[in-house]
Design a protein around this motif. Structure first.
Motif, PDB file in Angstrom:
ATOM      1  N   PRO A   1       2.556   1.917  -6.371  1.00  0.00           N
ATOM      2  CA  PRO A   1       1.464   0.925  -6.411  1.00  0.00           C
ATOM      3  C   PRO A   1       0.112   1.533  -6.729  1.00  0.00           C
ATOM      4  O   PRO A   1      -0.668   0.967  -7.506  1.00  0.00           O
ATOM      5  CB  PRO A   1       1.490   0.315  -5.002  1.00  0.00           C
ATOM      6  N   TRP A   2      -0.200   2.692  -6.134  1.00  0.00           N
ATOM      7  CA  TRP A   2      -1.519   3.302  -6.348  1.00  0.00           C
ATOM      8  C   TRP A   2      -1.648   3.848  -7.772  1.00  0.00           C
ATOM      9  O   TRP A   2      -2.750   3.905  -8.314  1.00  0.00           O
ATOM     10  CB  TRP A   2      -1.781   4.400  -5.323  1.00  0.00           C
ATOM     11  N   GLU A   3      -0.512   4.226  -8.381  1.00  0.00           N
ATOM     12  CA  GLU A   3      -0.549   4.681  -9.770  1.00  0.00           C
ATOM     13  C   GLU A   3      -0.818   3.494 -10.705  1.00  0.00           C
ATOM     14  O   GLU A   3      -1.598   3.617 -11.666  1.00  0.00           O
ATOM     15  CB  GLU A   3       0.788   5.346 -10.129  1.00  0.00           C
ATOM     16  N   ILE A   4      -0.203   2.362 -10.410  1.00  0.00           N
ATOM     17  CA  ILE A   4      -0.458   1.143 -11.192  1.00  0.00           C
ATOM     18  C   ILE A   4      -1.923   0.745 -11.046  1.00  0.00           C
ATOM     19  O   ILE A   4      -2.599   0.391 -12.017  1.00  0.00           O
ATOM     20  CB  ILE A   4       0.458  -0.002 -10.719  1.00  0.00           C
ATOM     21  N   TRP A   5      -2.421   0.814  -9.812  1.00  0.00           N
ATOM     22  CA  TRP A   5      -3.805   0.446  -9.508  1.00  0.00           C
ATOM     23  C   TRP A   5      -4.790   1.270 -10.334  1.00  0.00           C
ATOM     24  O   TRP A   5      -5.737   0.739 -10.923  1.00  0.00           O
ATOM     25  CB  TRP A   5      -4.049   0.641  -8.013  1.00  0.00           C
TER      26      TRP A   5
ATOM     27  N   LYS B   1       4.084 -13.430   0.401  1.00  0.00           N
ATOM     28  CA  LYS B   1       3.199 -12.311   0.712  1.00  0.00           C
ATOM     29  C   LYS B   1       4.038 -11.094   1.076  1.00  0.00           C
ATOM     30  O   LYS B   1       4.833 -11.129   2.014  1.00  0.00           O
ATOM     31  CB  LYS B   1       2.250 -12.683   1.858  1.00  0.00           C
ATOM     32  N   LEU B   2       3.824 -10.011   0.325  1.00  0.00           N
ATOM     33  CA  LEU B   2       4.607  -8.794   0.504  1.00  0.00           C
ATOM     34  C   LEU B   2       3.692  -7.614   0.820  1.00  0.00           C
ATOM     35  O   LEU B   2       2.528  -7.589   0.410  1.00  0.00           O
ATOM     36  CB  LEU B   2       5.415  -8.494  -0.769  1.00  0.00           C
ATOM     37  N   ARG B   3       4.237  -6.653   1.542  1.00  0.00           N
ATOM     38  CA  ARG B   3       3.478  -5.446   1.890  1.00  0.00           C
ATOM     39  C   ARG B   3       4.291  -4.210   1.520  1.00  0.00           C
ATOM     40  O   ARG B   3       5.505  -4.174   1.706  1.00  0.00           O
ATOM     41  CB  ARG B   3       3.154  -5.428   3.385  1.00  0.00           C
ATOM     42  N   TYR B   4       3.608  -3.188   1.005  1.00  0.00           N
ATOM     43  CA  TYR B   4       4.278  -1.940   0.640  1.00  0.00           C
ATOM     44  C   TYR B   4       4.642  -1.169   1.901  1.00  0.00           C
ATOM     45  O   TYR B   4       3.793  -0.906   2.758  1.00  0.00           O
ATOM     46  CB  TYR B   4       3.366  -1.083  -0.241  1.00  0.00           C
ATOM     47  N   GLU B   5       5.920  -0.798   2.003  1.00  0.00           N
ATOM     48  CA  GLU B   5       6.400  -0.046   3.163  1.00  0.00           C
ATOM     49  C   GLU B   5       7.201   1.160   2.713  1.00  0.00           C
ATOM     50  O   GLU B   5       8.119   1.047   1.892  1.00  0.00           O
ATOM     51  CB  GLU B   5       7.244  -0.942   4.077  1.00  0.00           C
ATOM     52  N   SER B   6       6.807   2.315   3.226  1.00  0.00           N
ATOM     53  CA  SER B   6       7.527   3.569   3.005  1.00  0.00           C
ATOM     54  C   SER B   6       7.088   4.516   4.106  1.00  0.00           C
ATOM     55  O   SER B   6       6.007   5.114   4.035  1.00  0.00           O
ATOM     56  CB  SER B   6       7.201   4.158   1.625  1.00  0.00           C
TER      57      SER B   6
ATOM     58  N   LYS C   1       2.109   8.397   2.964  1.00  0.00           N
ATOM     59  CA  LYS C   1       0.796   8.157   3.567  1.00  0.00           C
ATOM     60  C   LYS C   1       0.235   6.792   3.160  1.00  0.00           C
ATOM     61  O   LYS C   1      -0.713   6.302   3.764  1.00  0.00           O
ATOM     62  CB  LYS C   1      -0.186   9.256   3.154  1.00  0.00           C
ATOM     63  N   GLN C   2       0.812   6.212   2.125  1.00  0.00           N
ATOM     64  CA  GLN C   2       0.347   4.923   1.621  1.00  0.00           C
ATOM     65  C   GLN C   2       1.071   3.752   2.303  1.00  0.00           C
ATOM     66  O   GLN C   2       0.895   2.601   1.911  1.00  0.00           O
ATOM     67  CB  GLN C   2       0.596   4.840   0.106  1.00  0.00           C
ATOM     68  N   HIS C   3       1.849   4.034   3.308  1.00  0.00           N
ATOM     69  CA  HIS C   3       2.599   2.992   4.027  1.00  0.00           C
ATOM     70  C   HIS C   3       1.637   1.924   4.573  1.00  0.00           C
ATOM     71  O   HIS C   3       0.706   2.228   5.314  1.00  0.00           O
ATOM     72  CB  HIS C   3       3.372   3.625   5.194  1.00  0.00           C
ATOM     73  N   GLY C   4       1.864   0.674   4.167  1.00  0.00           N
ATOM     74  CA  GLY C   4       1.030  -0.431   4.643  1.00  0.00           C
ATOM     75  C   GLY C   4      -0.320  -0.557   3.971  1.00  0.00           C
ATOM     76  O   GLY C   4      -1.130  -1.390   4.363  1.00  0.00           O
ATOM     77  N   HIS C   5      -0.559   0.248   2.928  1.00  0.00           N
ATOM     78  CA  HIS C   5      -1.882   0.251   2.280  1.00  0.00           C
ATOM     79  C   HIS C   5      -1.984  -0.702   1.091  1.00  0.00           C
ATOM     80  O   HIS C   5      -3.066  -0.827   0.519  1.00  0.00           O
ATOM     81  CB  HIS C   5      -2.238   1.674   1.805  1.00  0.00           C
TER      82      HIS C   5
ATOM     83  N   ASN D   1      -5.255  -2.663   0.696  1.00  0.00           N
ATOM     84  CA  ASN D   1      -5.600  -2.998   2.075  1.00  0.00           C
ATOM     85  C   ASN D   1      -6.903  -2.296   2.430  1.00  0.00           C
ATOM     86  O   ASN D   1      -6.919  -1.112   2.755  1.00  0.00           O
ATOM     87  CB  ASN D   1      -4.474  -2.561   3.017  1.00  0.00           C
ATOM     88  N   ASP D   2      -8.018  -3.025   2.337  1.00  0.00           N
ATOM     89  CA  ASP D   2      -9.335  -2.430   2.572  1.00  0.00           C
ATOM     90  C   ASP D   2      -9.500  -1.918   3.989  1.00  0.00           C
ATOM     91  O   ASP D   2     -10.318  -1.055   4.263  1.00  0.00           O
ATOM     92  CB  ASP D   2     -10.440  -3.440   2.258  1.00  0.00           C
ATOM     93  N   LYS D   3      -8.725  -2.458   4.928  1.00  0.00           N
ATOM     94  CA  LYS D   3      -8.852  -2.034   6.329  1.00  0.00           C
ATOM     95  C   LYS D   3      -8.283  -0.640   6.543  1.00  0.00           C
ATOM     96  O   LYS D   3      -8.628   0.043   7.483  1.00  0.00           O
ATOM     97  CB  LYS D   3      -8.137  -3.023   7.241  1.00  0.00           C
ATOM     98  N   SER D   4      -7.402  -0.232   5.646  1.00  0.00           N
ATOM     99  CA  SER D   4      -6.751   1.068   5.816  1.00  0.00           C
ATOM    100  C   SER D   4      -7.537   2.209   5.199  1.00  0.00           C
ATOM    101  O   SER D   4      -7.308   3.359   5.474  1.00  0.00           O
ATOM    102  CB  SER D   4      -5.356   1.037   5.188  1.00  0.00           C
ATOM    103  N   SER D   5      -8.509   1.872   4.315  1.00  0.00           N
ATOM    104  CA  SER D   5      -9.313   2.906   3.676  1.00  0.00           C
ATOM    105  C   SER D   5     -10.672   2.349   3.316  1.00  0.00           C
ATOM    106  O   SER D   5     -10.814   1.163   3.060  1.00  0.00           O
ATOM    107  CB  SER D   5      -8.617   3.414   2.408  1.00  0.00           C
TER     108      SER D   5
END
Length: 416
Positions: free
Chosen positions: A228-232, A294-299, A303-307, A330-334
């Motif tokens: 996800p962060w690479e796509i972002w 509504k989906l959330r990234y989980e791994s 370190k990106q779990h839930g982000h 997830n702005d709350k996580s970073s």
């Protein structure tokens, strides 16, 4: 021939309100880099209105069409009124007996490229009038330049304290040619209904009509091997402010005939559903047209779990596997890095300093409280000891020697 740019709404940032709109209104040299196409007529969006006069906030709201807006506020240019022509105190009365009362200290607004340089101030007010049904129901955010005089304009955001569930219409943005960029302050903030009834429906039925949006809603595999962060980062998400990324993607089934959807992503991640899906309704036709999940990234090993979050929109009664997705961080996580780029003192460092300061103040208060409690206990003990000693002395025979606080005295002494 003009066409509506569906999904675009007026969502200016605090920096844009000051560095572009307010600077230009007050004929101040602006450092904002404005696109050449931004010769948009904002008069109907930001009219000049007396917000400190005899007209009530709700009357202003109705007069300028606030009741027809969807999830948006109203913006007005206005001028301050001084209590005394030669003084500095500002009069903030409104309507018949109402007042705009400040709820918290003002906040400095900084240039995003030069974080050490403040460009203006933002102050928050609430409408107050005891006994009125509108008491506390209206808010005003006032933006001002740092160097002002009595003739200077301020820019105000008027908004209503809306109860959950109320819906309004959006401001329509019209453009003459296919869009490369929108005027200053406009951002792609489509509603759930627009995402399904316009974008997804046209993707399935007449894809060519979405040519103007090819750089805004791209097609990408969100259930593939890319994280996800690479796509972002690939699609410029790190440069966006107050926006998400939108993609068309195809669902992946466990098998050709299976109804089970595989939502794996990257090397070890999964898009997990967080809430029950919600049906999306076409308000005009009064019928359900699609569904939002509504989906959330989980791994757990990442370190990106839930982000990362993914809102997945699908059509009802359609054989197509195409969906349109909103990817957001997830702005709350970073911390919001875009607001702090270029600042030597990073956001995390400032947060840490704030926590340390708060912790230090709290510890000092606790130590002071403990010290006061200890002194009170000792005083009580001394007073109790003194009273007991005096009582014993009164019962003793004349001439008896006793010790009081380490000093030997006669019991013949009189106590009053």
């Amino acid at each position: 021939m003009s066409s509506d740019l569906v999904g675009f709404r007026f969502y200016p940032t605090d920096e844009e309100l000051i560095s572009y709109f307010l600077d230009n209104k007050n004929n101040v040299h602006t450092t904002a880099q404005v696109p050449s196409m931004a010769t948009f007529n904002y008069n109907n969006i930001m009219p000049e209105v007396d917000l400190y006069g005899d007209v009530e906030p709700w009357q202003i709201w109705e007069t300028y069409g606030g009741s027809e807006l969807y999830d948006q506020d109203m913006l007005f240019f206005t001028q301050h009124k001084m209590v005394n022509p030669d003084g500095l105190r500002i009069q903030r009365k409104v309507g018949s007996g109402g007042t705009w009362s400040e709820g918290e200290p003002g906040k400095l607004i900084f240039d995003s490229k030069l974080m050490q340089k403040p460009i203006g101030q933002k102050r928050k007010f609430r409408y107050e009038k005891k006994g009125s049904e509108h008491n506390g129901c209206w808010y005003l955010e006032e933006y001002s330049l740092l160097s002002m005089n009595s003739a200077s304009y301020v820019l105000c955001r008027l908004r209503q304290n809306i109860r959950k569930g109320r819906k309004r219409k959006e401001i329509s943005l019209r453009q003459e040619s296919p869009m490369n960029y929108a005027p200053v302050g406009f951002r792609f903030h489509p509603t759930d209904q627009q995402l399904i009834s316009y974008f997804l429906h046209k993707k399935v039925t007449e894809e060519a009509s979405l040519y103007s949006y090819k750089n805004i809603v791209c097609e990408f595999d969100l259930f593939g091997s890319t994280e996800p962060w690479e796509i972002w980062n690939m699609y410029g998400g790190h440069e966006l402010r107050n926006q998400d990324l939108f993609f068309f993607t195809k669902l992946k089934r466990a098998s050709l005939k299976s109804s089970r959807i595989l939502r794996k992503i990257g090397s070890s991640g999964t898009w997990s559903e967080t809430d029950a899906s919600k049906l999306i309704k076409d308000e005009a036709k009064q019928k359900h047209i699609g569904r939002r999940r509504k989906l959330r990234y989980e791994s757990k090993c990442s370190k990106q779990h839930g982000h990362w979050y993914l809102d997945e929109y699908s059509l009802l009664d359609s054989e197509s596997d195409y969906v349109i997705c909103r990817l957001r961080k997830n702005d709350k996580s970073s911390p919001p890095s875009s607001e702090w780029n270029g600042n030597k003192r990073t956001y995390s460092a400032l947060c840490q300093e704030s926590k340390e300061t708060l912790s230090s103040v709290t510890n000092k208060k606790l130590l002071r409280k403990q010290s006061n409690e200890t002194m009170n206990v000792n005083n009580k003990k001394n007073n109790t000891l003194s009273d007991q000693t005096i009582a014993q002395t009164k019962r003793m025979q004349p001439g008896t020697k006793i010790k009081l606080f380490g000093v030997e005295i006669d019991s013949d002494l009189k106590y009053v």
